[in-house]
Design an enzyme around this catalytic site. Sequence first.
Site, mmCIF file in Angstrom:
data_model
loop_
_atom_site.group_PDB
_atom_site.id
_atom_site.type_symbol
_atom_site.label_atom_id
_atom_site.label_comp_id
_atom_site.label_asym_id
_atom_site.label_seq_id
_atom_site.Cartn_x
_atom_site.Cartn_y
_atom_site.Cartn_z
ATOM 1 N N TYR A 119 -32.382 33.214 -21.333
ATOM 2 C CA TYR A 119 -31.778 31.902 -21.634
ATOM 3 C C TYR A 119 -30.254 31.988 -21.559
ATOM 4 C CZ TYR A 119 -30.085 27.837 -24.193
ATOM 5 O OH TYR A 119 -29.396 26.705 -24.554
ATOM 6 N N ARG A 132 -25.448 28.056 -15.367
ATOM 7 C CA ARG A 132 -25.200 26.608 -15.461
ATOM 8 C C ARG A 132 -23.730 26.322 -15.711
ATOM 9 N NH1 ARG A 132 -28.403 23.193 -20.036
ATOM 10 N NH2 ARG A 132 -27.591 24.898 -21.304
ATOM 11 N N TYR A 180 -20.712 26.197 -29.376
ATOM 12 C CA TYR A 180 -21.398 27.260 -30.131
ATOM 13 C C TYR A 180 -20.559 28.539 -30.089
ATOM 14 C CZ TYR A 180 -26.113 25.025 -30.422
ATOM 15 O OH TYR A 180 -27.185 24.235 -30.695
ATOM 16 N N ARG A 220 -26.183 16.046 -27.262
ATOM 17 C CA ARG A 220 -27.430 15.827 -28.014
ATOM 18 C C ARG A 220 -28.220 14.635 -27.487
ATOM 19 N NH1 ARG A 220 -27.999 20.799 -29.966
ATOM 20 N NH2 ARG A 220 -26.071 21.493 -30.949
ATOM 21 N N GLU A 269 -39.436 22.499 -30.665
ATOM 22 C CA GLU A 269 -38.322 21.684 -30.195
ATOM 23 C C GLU A 269 -38.910 20.330 -29.801
ATOM 24 O OE1 GLU A 269 -35.382 23.644 -27.639
ATOM 25 O OE2 GLU A 269 -35.585 21.963 -26.252
#
Length: 344
Positions: free
Chosen positions: A149, A156, A209, A222, A329
């Site tokens: 991940y 990305r 983060y 979000r 999730e």
Amino acid sequence: MGIKTAHMPFSHIEQQAQSWKDNVLGAICFCEPLSDNNIAEVAEFPTIQLHAPILDGADFSSEIWLSKPVLPQCKSLRSGLHSAIQYRFNDELLFGVICVPELNSLQSATESAYNQIFALMEEQDYPYIYRFWNYMADINGVDNGLERYRQFNVGRKDAFSACDAKIANQLPAACALGLADGPLTIAFLLGRQRPVAIENPRQINAYEYPEEYGPRTPSFSRATLLHSDQDALLFISGTASIVGHVTQHPLDVLAQTRETLVNLEAVIAEANRMIGKSKFNLHDIYFRVYIRHVADLSLVRDEMQRYIGGTIRAVFVQADICRQDLLLEIEATAGHTLALSSTS
Ligand code: 3EB
């Protein structure tokens, strides 16, 4: 907005009338890994077929994005290919899918996929990203010295950073899930109307983060909101039991479910604040619920049912979540007419 969704089992798609299929931009379909031999080809429009166990809500397991012709003389959809991308579009929207095999690493496959998507945006002049759906094998596995991940996040982010500022500064809604196998598979929705990026005041923005979650931050917001005087469409990103940047209630799936629902409510409240009306809520919304451990299904589903009440529209699938300690999730989509009644 000129777009709406329909939900149905995968096998029902091919039975739809041609006039309905003519309006399909694309589809995100979950199919049982074991039923491969009765999977039909849906070559007419871009489709991702994700092989993951469907735990409940099979009637909602495929999500079809349809253009909603506002005027009778509205032009029909057109299709195209760009590198490995298959896409379909009208003057407002473009839906695309891409599958990239991992030749060297998941990181380079991701960077390549995003570079292709961004090149298509430039070429076809759809400057805004509304939503990315990302699926990859073994999301928590480690290879090339980095959790997969985190490799995805590096690929990305590097692709975003290499772009022109008008793309590089965007934070679309997204999800990133792990499946048992398969190539990196991405679906995306682009458009020509600028969306509003929504953050959750209970959470640190993902793109900020701290470094303990990997060398590059995840490039998503979000939720994204599209709205006009007539209607509003909300894409809520994958939402988990995270407050600040920290996973809450590791090992407690019930408490994680509640925390996730509180996070969803916080995102919805932000969207309602933006449109100046309390239109969005947990009732009139479509959920996709990803559960790490099959055995947790009834705990998650019953807690959602208890918390939300009424009839919930949801599909529950088994998938791996991007942090080892996250047990579920939830992502969601909702559409509302702002003038009169609410529809999706
Ligand atoms: C989180 O809040 C949980 O990397 O695109 C949710 C939605 C998550 C999208 C992504 C990751 C992504 O950090 C994980």
